[in-house]
Design an enzyme around this catalytic site. Structure first.
Site, PDB file in Angstrom:
ATOM      1  N   ASP A   1       0.854  -1.186   0.000  1.00 29.85           N
ATOM      2  CA  ASP A   1       0.000   0.000   0.000  1.00 29.85           C
ATOM      3  C   ASP A   1       0.892   1.239   0.000  1.00 29.85           C
ATOM      4  O   ASP A   1       2.009   1.197  -0.536  1.00 29.85           O
ATOM      5  CB  ASP A   1      -0.924  -0.030   1.226  1.00 29.85           C
ATOM      6  CG  ASP A   1      -2.284   0.579   0.939  1.00 29.85           C
ATOM      7  OD1 ASP A   1      -2.317   1.776   0.568  1.00 29.85           O
ATOM      8  OD2 ASP A   1      -3.305  -0.105   1.097  1.00 29.85           O
TER       9      ASP A   1
ATOM     10  N   HIS B   1      -3.716   6.404   2.989  1.00 31.27           N
ATOM     11  CA  HIS B   1      -4.432   5.196   2.576  1.00 31.27           C
ATOM     12  C   HIS B   1      -3.868   3.941   3.243  1.00 31.27           C
ATOM     13  O   HIS B   1      -4.618   3.104   3.756  1.00 31.27           O
ATOM     14  CB  HIS B   1      -4.334   5.083   1.053  1.00 31.27           C
ATOM     15  CG  HIS B   1      -5.168   4.014   0.446  1.00 31.27           C
ATOM     16  ND1 HIS B   1      -4.731   2.722   0.271  1.00 31.27           N
ATOM     17  CD2 HIS B   1      -6.427   4.042  -0.061  1.00 31.27           C
ATOM     18  CE1 HIS B   1      -5.676   2.000  -0.312  1.00 31.27           C
ATOM     19  NE2 HIS B   1      -6.720   2.782  -0.530  1.00 31.27           N
TER      20      HIS B   1
ATOM     21  N   SER C   1     -11.192  -0.558  -1.253  1.00 30.80           N
ATOM     22  CA  SER C   1      -9.926  -0.518  -0.507  1.00 30.80           C
ATOM     23  C   SER C   1     -10.152  -0.722   0.980  1.00 30.80           C
ATOM     24  O   SER C   1      -9.277  -1.220   1.688  1.00 30.80           O
ATOM     25  CB  SER C   1      -9.221   0.831  -0.714  1.00 30.80           C
ATOM     26  OG  SER C   1      -8.550   0.862  -1.933  1.00 30.80           O
TER      27      SER C   1
END
Length: 848
Positions: free
Chosen positions: A183, A258, A622
């Protein structure tokens, strides 16, 4: 940018001319003088094809303390595979490049040796062609780009009284299991990843041998017994000249947000207070709060990422000994070639499956159109996004008794007090006009306004596409409101932002955002009709509109949930770039992915509205994928010998088909007004259903598939033999027979084309006690189904073969669905979804 609306947003942006020249294409290698990154694989098998077998057969996971407790602080290669082996493979790669490109310029970026045997290299197309002609070389693929595709979800999933209770409570849930995250990195200072919040000892699993990179942004001591590994991979991006060290950080540190968010959803510590904009929204916990985290940063804020870096990250994660890989990323385009399954990422993950690693991937945020799936292969567990029952909403009550609903994590105004509404455009100072500042209505600069008009009143501002792009922010508008002593903020939606869906956004003053353009018109019509003006000068003499804001800080838990979100990518699974249908069900299931509270990087910029906060609310597939990664850790903890396909089976067969009101799970069908455009979800919307965390820990029966099964499936694809040899180093002739995707022993049956009749077999293994099962089914429309046997008794550890007979009863190209149910007398219930796309029966008519 995670943005669940990314694809739709780009369309809006381009239509408004706001990103002219800002989008770039990956070099396609058409110019022979232009270099590009290529991923080259060799015919010799990778290390994991030997070492992975040893690991898989051992099935021993020791939970002891490593000999050197601080090994994960040392910036050295301490991979689980033999160092001399990796060095030898790298030397072989270097020797090949020197021989083939003698005297020419090139730059090798990575040597891969664990999951695939190959390397990434920056060369010209002519040099790539030279490499492809070498007998040692199996495949040369152009690098491609990829993109990034909680306080309440543990309760919604029933973890405290269910799965956590079975694991001994949250204090031990997931302990000994390592989840690897590919990620945008992680913020190691976040309390969600601290190892000192519990008195319970926290040993690093002895089967893990990763390291923690030490850089200026990620100093020594960043890792601990919770966060046990951290690396970054950016060579492909750097060679392209697009790596921005000030934004992207040449370290595992998360400058985006994220990666921190997804890691904490799966494995964040239990009981971390969620405080945003000064408001408390409860306590957060990951799905497996005692699981360990290892981070492999290969995605970056300013450009996304590239396959060469992602493959390097996956390869390293497997070497380090992670048990689960979580991928909240998807390719930017469908892989070219004879099948979507043949691409460097999926092929690396096939080797990961052989090594016993369970891989979870986000389905993608390109729904709700059919065949929008961005995760293709049967050895990857693909997760779509669904809602949960917690909703934050607030509303504004106008002086004409009209109530308009909106969003905003903000307090309300004083009850029973109506305040005057004043538009920003009507409160400008003498030096400001809309001509001199066309965006002044977005309330970004308090110096543009006359405080006398605004003080103590509700300021009306415009919410435009600029907020979505981060050019304007709610935070700055709040500052404007505070500087001008406004009583609160009301945002109306710019009419150009059609159908855009907003998450609740935190505000430290009373406020509301009206997301509907139609409702925004209602507000403005009331406001404008209430203005009093001088008949001669037309100047405003009185702001007559009044309103009060009801706060949006209290969550509502009465909503029907789950429902499949409109943005969640849908099946059928596209087998190739021509969008032919694969005989594999995707997604595998759906999990909570909408409005998810989770940790946020202290310097995260992915969502400007949460900059500087410790938590953020995000939506997307996600967010759904790490829910499953964490729940898979609980299954792996209980059943350490489970193969990746066994974990997938446990999750799939126990999934729920009903919402919290007992009705069918619904799926949103449109981007605009999604709640008005919904219908019951099909397997191509939700796979097997919505994850049932507690039932997955006691599935009763398991559908298991092996690496050899996947190889037989790949060899069954027409014309695939050379490609299979290229990627795996194995010859399809060594497999006695090939199989169709329908014949893989998956916990679902998908038939892209039922030509008259078909018999499908499934094999189940009993992992519980002796039990007798009855078999029931519902047939897809236009198909006759029969299952044999209809009843069977099975002892613990035994296998049972089920024969499923399909007969087309009509010609149809309309997809239809059914189910097989296995009902055990000890309480185990398994559901197997059936999907038939095209039905062809005997032609009994004669043309005259």
């Amino acid at each position: 940018m995670e943005g669940i609306y990314l694809e739709h947003l780009v369309v809006m942006v381009l239509s408004l001319g706001l990103l002219s020249g800002a989008l770039c294409q990956v070099d396609d290698g058409s110019d022979n003088d232009t270099t590009a990154v290529y991923i080259v694989t060799l015919k010799q098998a990778p290390t994991s094809h030997y070492y992975g077998e040893l690991r898989k057969n051992a099935n021993v996971f020791k939970h002891g303390v490593p000999r050197n407790p601080n090994q994960f602080h040392n910036p050295r290669d301490n991979s689980r595979s033999n160092r001399s082996s990796s060095s030898y493979v790298a030397r072989v790669h270097d020797s090949l490049l020197r021989r083939v490109l003698r005297g020419e310029k090139y730059l090798k970026l990575y040597s891969y040796h664990y999951l695939i045997n190959g390397f990434a290299v920056l060369v010209t197309p002519e040099q790539a062609s030279k490499l492809s002609r070498r007998r040692e070389v199996a495949n040369v693929a152009l690098d491609f780009s990829v993109r990034t595709a909680t306080t309440h979800t543990p309760q919604f999933l029933g973890l405290p009284q269910g799965a956590w209770f079975q694991a001994g409570g949250y204090e031990t849930a997931g302990e000994g299991i390592v989840i690897g995250f590919v990620d945008t990195g992680i913020d190691p200072t976040h309390p969600s990843f601290s190892d000192d919040i519990s008195l319970h000892s926290y040993p690093v699993p002895s089967h893990f041998s990763g390291i923690c990179e030490v850089t200026r942004d990620f100093p020594s001591g960043s890792c601990n017994r919770k966060l046990i590994g951290a690396r970054h991979f950016a060579a492909s991006a750097i060679t392209r000249g697009i790596f921005n060290s000030s934004q992207d950080y040449a370290s595992p540190f998360d400058g985006d947000g994220h990666g921190t968010h997804t890691a904490s959803i799966a494995a964040g510590n239990h009981g971390i207070p969620v405080i945003v904009a000064g408001h408390c929204f409860g306590n957060a916990s990951g799905m497996a709060p005692r699981a360990h985290v290892s981070v492999y940063k290969a995605l970056y804020k300013s450009f996304g990422g590239f396959a060469a870096d992602v493959v390097a990250a996956i390869d390293q994660a497997a070497q380090d000994g992670v048990d689960i890989v979580s991928l909240s990323i998807t390719p930017n385009r469908r892989p070219p070639g004879i099948a979507t399954f043949f691409n460097p990422i999926d092929m690396a993950l096939l080797s990961a499956a052989k090594a016993g690693i369970f891989t979870v991937q986000a389905a993608g945020n390109t729904g709700p159109s059919p065949k929008s799936m961005s995760s293709f292969s049967p050895w990857i567990f693909t997760v779509g996004a669904a809602s949960h029952d917690r909703v934050y909403s607030n509303s504004i009550i106008l002086g004409n008794n009209v109530t308009i609903h909106g969003v905003g994590l903000a307090s309300g105004t004083h009850e029973d007090t109506m305040l005057t509404l004043v538009s920003a455009l009507h409160a400008l100072n003498n030096e400001t006009t809309v001509t001199t500042d066309m965006y002044v209505g977005e309330c970004q600069d308090s110096s543009r306004f006359n405080q006398d008009f605004i003080e103590g009143n509700l300021l009306i501002c415009s919410y435009s596409i600029r907020f979505v792009l981060g050019l304007s922010t709610i935070e700055q508008a709040v500052e404007t409101a505070k500087n001008l002593s406004a009583a609160g903020l009301v945002f109306y939606m710019d009419p150009f932002v059609i159908g855009f869906q907003l998450n609740p956004i935190p505000m430290s003053v009373p406020g509301i955002i009206i997301p509907s353009p139609d409702d925004s018109k209602v507000l403005l019509q009331y406001y404008n009709s209430s203005l009093e003006r001088n008949e001669t000068t037309k100047q405003i003499t009185k702001f007559g509109a009044v309103a009060s804001i009801l706060g949006g800080l209290e969550a509502n838990y009465s909503n029907s949930a789950p429902k499949v979100m409109f943005y969640s990518a849908r099946g059928p699974d596209p087998e190739d770039s021509f969008l032919n249908d694969a005989d594999i069900l995707k997604p595998n299931l759906v999990a909570p992915g909408n409005s998810i509270w989770a940790a946020w990087s202290s310097l995260g910029t992915d969502s400007v509205e949460f900059q500087g906060e410790n938590f953020a609310m995000m939506s997307g597939t996600s967010m759904a994928a790490p829910h499953i990664a964490g729940l898979a850790a609980l299954i792996k903890q209980k059943f350490p010998s489970f193969s990746p396909s066994a974990i997938a089976s446990a999750l799939s067969t126990t999934a729920s088909l009903y919402d919290n009101n007992g009705g069918p799970i619904m799926a949103q069908r449109a981007y605009a007004n999604p709640d008005l455009n919904q219908s019951p979800a099909t397997p191509f919307d939700m796979g097997s259903g919505f994850v049932n965390a507690t039932a997955a820990l006691d599935p009763g029966l398991i559908f298991d598939s092996s690496y050899d099964d996947y190889m037989s499936f790949l060899c069954g694809i027409n014309g695939s033999s050379p490609v299979v040899l290229n990627y795996t180093g194995q010859n399809c002739l060594s497999y006695n027979s090939s199989i169709n995707g329908t014949d893989l022993n998956l916990p679902s049956i998908t038939i892209a084309k039922l030509n008259q009749s078909r018999t499908v077999q499934r094999s189940v293994t009993n992992i519980a006690g002796n039990e007798t099962y009855k078999v029931g089914w519902s047939s897809p429309y236009g198909v006759s189904v029969r299952v044999a046997p209809t009843c069977f008794s099975i002892a613990g550890g035994e296998r049972q073969v089920l024969n499923v007979f399909f007969d087309a009863t009509m010609n149809s190209s309309t997809t239809s669905y059914g189910r097989i149910g296995l009902f055990g007398d000890k309480g185990h219930i398994l559901n197997i979804p059936l999907s038939v796309i095209v039905k062809v029966t005997y032609n009994t008519t004669t043309n005259g």
